[in-house]
Design a protein around this motif. Structure first.
Motif, PDB file in Angstrom:
ATOM      1  N   LEU A 113      21.823  -1.557 -17.523  1.00 28.01           N
ATOM      2  CA  LEU A 113      22.748  -0.884 -16.615  1.00 28.01           C
ATOM      3  C   LEU A 113      22.628   0.632 -16.738  1.00 28.01           C
ATOM      4  N   ALA A 114      22.489   1.127 -17.959  1.00 24.07           N
ATOM      5  CA  ALA A 114      22.347   2.570 -18.161  1.00 24.07           C
ATOM      6  C   ALA A 114      21.102   3.094 -17.451  1.00 24.07           C
ATOM      7  N   LEU A 115      20.010   2.360 -17.548  1.00 23.12           N
ATOM      8  CA  LEU A 115      18.774   2.784 -16.889  1.00 23.12           C
ATOM      9  C   LEU A 115      18.899   2.728 -15.367  1.00 23.12           C
ATOM     10  N   VAL A 116      19.590   1.716 -14.859  1.00 22.86           N
ATOM     11  CA  VAL A 116      19.806   1.621 -13.406  1.00 22.86           C
ATOM     12  C   VAL A 116      20.612   2.817 -12.916  1.00 22.86           C
ATOM     13  N   ILE A 117      21.646   3.183 -13.661  1.00 23.57           N
ATOM     14  CA  ILE A 117      22.487   4.327 -13.281  1.00 23.57           C
ATOM     15  C   ILE A 117      21.666   5.612 -13.265  1.00 23.57           C
ATOM     16  N   VAL A 118      20.863   5.821 -14.306  1.00 21.68           N
ATOM     17  CA  VAL A 118      20.020   7.018 -14.377  1.00 21.68           C
ATOM     18  C   VAL A 118      19.007   7.023 -13.233  1.00 21.68           C
ATOM     19  N   ALA A 119      18.411   5.867 -12.975  1.00 25.30           N
ATOM     20  CA  ALA A 119      17.416   5.768 -11.902  1.00 25.30           C
ATOM     21  C   ALA A 119      18.037   6.063 -10.542  1.00 25.30           C
ATOM     22  N   ALA A 120      19.269   5.623 -10.320  1.00 21.77           N
ATOM     23  CA  ALA A 120      19.949   5.873  -9.040  1.00 21.77           C
ATOM     24  C   ALA A 120      20.402   7.317  -8.932  1.00 21.77           C
ATOM     25  N   ALA A 121      20.867   7.888 -10.039  1.00 22.92           N
ATOM     26  CA  ALA A 121      21.422   9.245 -10.014  1.00 22.92           C
ATOM     27  C   ALA A 121      20.354  10.297  -9.748  1.00 22.92           C
ATOM     28  N   TYR A 162      23.396  14.738 -14.197  1.00 23.00           N
ATOM     29  CA  TYR A 162      24.408  14.352 -15.183  1.00 23.00           C
ATOM     30  C   TYR A 162      25.776  14.193 -14.539  1.00 23.00           C
ATOM     31  N   LEU A 163      26.076  15.006 -13.533  1.00 27.45           N
ATOM     32  CA  LEU A 163      27.339  14.838 -12.819  1.00 27.45           C
ATOM     33  C   LEU A 163      27.329  13.530 -12.034  1.00 27.45           C
ATOM     34  N   ILE A 164      26.215  13.228 -11.390  1.00 29.61           N
ATOM     35  CA  ILE A 164      26.092  11.983 -10.629  1.00 29.61           C
ATOM     36  C   ILE A 164      26.156  10.783 -11.573  1.00 29.61           C
ATOM     37  N   ILE A 165      25.485  10.872 -12.720  1.00 26.45           N
ATOM     38  CA  ILE A 165      25.554   9.805 -13.725  1.00 26.45           C
ATOM     39  C   ILE A 165      27.003   9.592 -14.162  1.00 26.45           C
ATOM     40  N   THR A 166      27.726  10.686 -14.384  1.00 29.27           N
ATOM     41  CA  THR A 166      29.124  10.603 -14.795  1.00 29.27           C
ATOM     42  C   THR A 166      29.966   9.895 -13.747  1.00 29.27           C
ATOM     43  N   VAL A 167      29.805  10.292 -12.486  1.00 30.88           N
ATOM     44  CA  VAL A 167      30.604   9.707 -11.398  1.00 30.88           C
ATOM     45  C   VAL A 167      30.333   8.211 -11.275  1.00 30.88           C
ATOM     46  N   ILE A 168      29.057   7.827 -11.279  1.00 33.67           N
ATOM     47  CA  ILE A 168      28.710   6.411 -11.143  1.00 33.67           C
ATOM     48  C   ILE A 168      29.236   5.611 -12.337  1.00 33.67           C
ATOM     49  N   SER A 169      29.052   6.158 -13.540  1.00 37.05           N
ATOM     50  CA  SER A 169      29.471   5.449 -14.755  1.00 37.05           C
ATOM     51  C   SER A 169      30.976   5.245 -14.791  1.00 37.05           C
ATOM     52  N   VAL A 170      31.729   6.293 -14.461  1.00 41.90           N
ATOM     53  CA  VAL A 170      33.189   6.200 -14.488  1.00 41.90           C
ATOM     54  C   VAL A 170      33.685   5.252 -13.402  1.00 41.90           C
ATOM     55  N   PRO A 224      19.606  11.122 -20.962  1.00 44.37           N
ATOM     56  CA  PRO A 224      20.306  10.656 -19.751  1.00 44.37           C
ATOM     57  C   PRO A 224      20.949   9.281 -19.932  1.00 44.37           C
ATOM     58  N   MET A 225      20.319   8.394 -20.724  1.00 47.15           N
ATOM     59  CA  MET A 225      20.904   7.073 -20.972  1.00 47.15           C
ATOM     60  C   MET A 225      22.165   7.157 -21.815  1.00 47.15           C
ATOM     61  N   ALA A 226      22.233   8.153 -22.701  1.00 44.83           N
ATOM     62  CA  ALA A 226      23.381   8.271 -23.605  1.00 44.83           C
ATOM     63  C   ALA A 226      24.694   8.459 -22.853  1.00 44.83           C
ATOM     64  N   LEU A 227      24.651   9.196 -21.746  1.00 45.12           N
ATOM     65  CA  LEU A 227      25.888   9.494 -21.014  1.00 45.12           C
ATOM     66  C   LEU A 227      26.560   8.244 -20.457  1.00 45.12           C
ATOM     67  N   PRO A 228      25.880   7.395 -19.681  1.00 45.51           N
ATOM     68  CA  PRO A 228      26.563   6.178 -19.212  1.00 45.51           C
ATOM     69  C   PRO A 228      26.979   5.253 -20.351  1.00 45.51           C
ATOM     70  N   LEU A 229      26.156   5.163 -21.395  1.00 46.80           N
ATOM     71  CA  LEU A 229      26.517   4.311 -22.528  1.00 46.80           C
ATOM     72  C   LEU A 229      27.843   4.747 -23.143  1.00 46.80           C
ATOM     73  N   LEU A 230      28.058   6.048 -23.220  1.00 47.90           N
ATOM     74  CA  LEU A 230      29.290   6.562 -23.815  1.00 47.90           C
ATOM     75  C   LEU A 230      30.469   6.556 -22.848  1.00 47.90           C
ATOM     76  N   LEU A 231      30.187   6.273 -21.574  1.00 46.43           N
ATOM     77  CA  LEU A 231      31.261   6.288 -20.569  1.00 46.43           C
ATOM     78  C   LEU A 231      31.621   4.892 -20.059  1.00 46.43           C
ATOM     79  N   PHE A 232      31.031   3.850 -20.620  1.00 45.36           N
ATOM     80  CA  PHE A 232      31.308   2.503 -20.127  1.00 45.36           C
ATOM     81  C   PHE A 232      32.751   2.059 -20.357  1.00 45.36           C
ATOM     82  N   LYS A 233      33.470   2.751 -21.218  1.00 46.12           N
ATOM     83  CA  LYS A 233      34.888   2.426 -21.435  1.00 46.12           C
ATOM     84  C   LYS A 233      35.816   3.497 -20.865  1.00 46.12           C
ATOM     85  N   ALA A 234      35.280   4.352 -20.012  1.00 43.59           N
ATOM     86  CA  ALA A 234      36.071   5.440 -19.428  1.00 43.59           C
ATOM     87  C   ALA A 234      36.797   4.969 -18.168  1.00 43.59           C
TER      88      ALA A 234
END
Length: 405
Positions: A230-238, A267-275, A72-82
């Motif tokens: 930040l990645a952990l916060v996003i996962v925790a919120a999602a 994972y969809l919620i993580i994606t939305v928050i990260s983007v 779950p942490m990998a997704l926001p980490l890879l989307l921080f430049k999206a």
């Protein structure tokens, strides 16, 4: 059954997994044969062999840790430049062609399911995984695999079939622009430009495209602390947000069921928050170093854990039908992109880069553009691949819901 490293020897087991990933990454970045196989496939195959030789256990808490926390942490980490604004601005017309390819992937997935589902274990889950992957690359594959709880056998077999498909796919993308039929019926402005201008080389070429992409970069202690936090916060919120939607939205018909699966996916919620964060705070997040490296490393560890429970006998038995499904999807994707390029007067080079961004992700699209010396398509190819990371999970869930994953 007893193994050389027991399931409760967490440190030794995790140390072995990390060592395997480190060795594989070194090989991928320094040897062309390893780069052709790809690091993730090598990791998967090594742990598959070790598991079947009873060196490592089929299941362990160390594996669960990777799936429950690192993936779950990998997704926001890879989307921080999206940054959506930059993607739409800098990728320009390629975005349209890329979306046509995404539709082609979905059509191919439906056809592949109808033809092969009777022969594939966990077919709906596999189709959802491969749909997400063939719209934006490996991170979507991992997200869908975890989202639907696909078995290790399904994940490993899908990876082997995908690796075989990729060999044919990349060969086709390299060759199609030079085939007389395509040169006759499609525009080829970049190839024409190369014929007129001799490309300059700076003499600093890396041993492989992976080595060039993952070269040394500046990363500070604050970068690591900030992006992990930040990645952990996003996962925790999602997680509670997705649980709320999954328990609130009814599943009485297809529409409700789809939105339940969509909004109920962490994972969809993580994606939305990260983007959203990557777009709003693009100036700050784009300067943070190490997120791509950490996220990719976690993906390597995921593949290392997923092949451990897999029987080689079952893997070999199921792989041909998985391969057929992957080939169907890839072929239809290429057809859609080629037709889109033809009708909108895009170059054959743009079609190949967009198809690559769909099936292989942004980094491989960039690698293709570099290899073919289509310099103007390097950054757009990477950007539309990033767009695929954003939308791939949406389409994966759509297809998964359609077939009852």
């Amino acid at each position: 059954m007893t193994t050389l490293i027991s399931a409760d020897n967490h440190i030794a087991l995790f140390a072995l997994l990390c060592a395997i990933c480190a060795i594989v990454i070194f090989l991928e970045q320094n040897y062309k044969w390893a780069a052709k196989i790809t690091g993730c496939i090598m990791v998967l195959l090594i742990t598959l062999v070790l598991s079947n030789l009873r060196v490592i256990p089929e299941s362990a808490s160390a594996y669960d840790f990777v799936g429950n926390y690192l993936v779950p942490m990998a997704l926001p980490l890879l989307l921080f430049k999206a940054d959506i604004k930059s993607i739409l601005k800098d990728s320009g017309r390629l975005t349209i062609l890329f979306l046509i390819g995404a539709v082609g992937t979905c059509v191919g997935s439906v056809i592949a399911f109808l033809i092969t589902s009777g022969h594939i274990h966990e077919a709906p889950k596999f189709i959802a995984m491969i749909t997400g992957s063939y719209i934006g690359g490996g991170i979507n594959f991992v997200a869908m695999a975890d989202n639907y709880g696909a078995s290790g056998t399904t994940v490993a077999t899908a990876n082997v079939a995908d690796a075989l498909t990729m060999m044919f796919f990349f060969f086709a993308l390299m060759v199609i622009p030079s085939i007389k039929f395509f040169r006759k019926h499609w525009l080829h402005p970049y190839e024409d430009k190369i014929a007129e201008v001799t490309a300059k080389e700076d003499g600093t070429k890396a041993a492989t495209s992976a080595g060039a992409y993952w070269g040394k970069r500046e990363i500070s202690l604050f970068d690591l602390a900030f992006e992990i936090g930040l990645a952990l916060v996003i996962v925790a919120a999602a997680t509670p947000i997705s649980e709320f939607f999954s328990t609130t939205i009814p599943t009485s018909n297809f529409v409700f069921n789809f939105f339940n699966a969509l909004l109920g996916s962490k994972y969809l919620i993580i994606t939305v928050i990260s983007v959203a964060l990557a777009t709003i705070f693009s100036d700050k997040l784009s300067k943070i170093g190490g997120a791509q490296e950490l996220g990719t490393y976690f993906i390597y560890l995921f593949f290392a854990t997923m092949s451990a429970p897999v029987s080689i006998r079952l893997l070999v038995g199921d792989a041909p039908w998985f391969f057929v499904a992957c080939m169907i999807i890839v072929i239809i994707n290429i057809v859609f992109v080629l037709l889109g390029a033809k009708f909108m007067h895009f170059g054959i080079e743009e079609a190949m880069v967009c198809s690559n961004a769909n099936i292989g992700g942004g980094s491989t699209a960039m690698a293709l553009a570099i290899a073919k010396n289509w310099t103007e398509l390097i950054i757009p190819g990477l950007l539309v691949g990033t767009l695929g990371n954003v939308i791939g999970n949406f389409f994966g869930i759509l297809i998964g819901t359609l077939f009852g994953a």
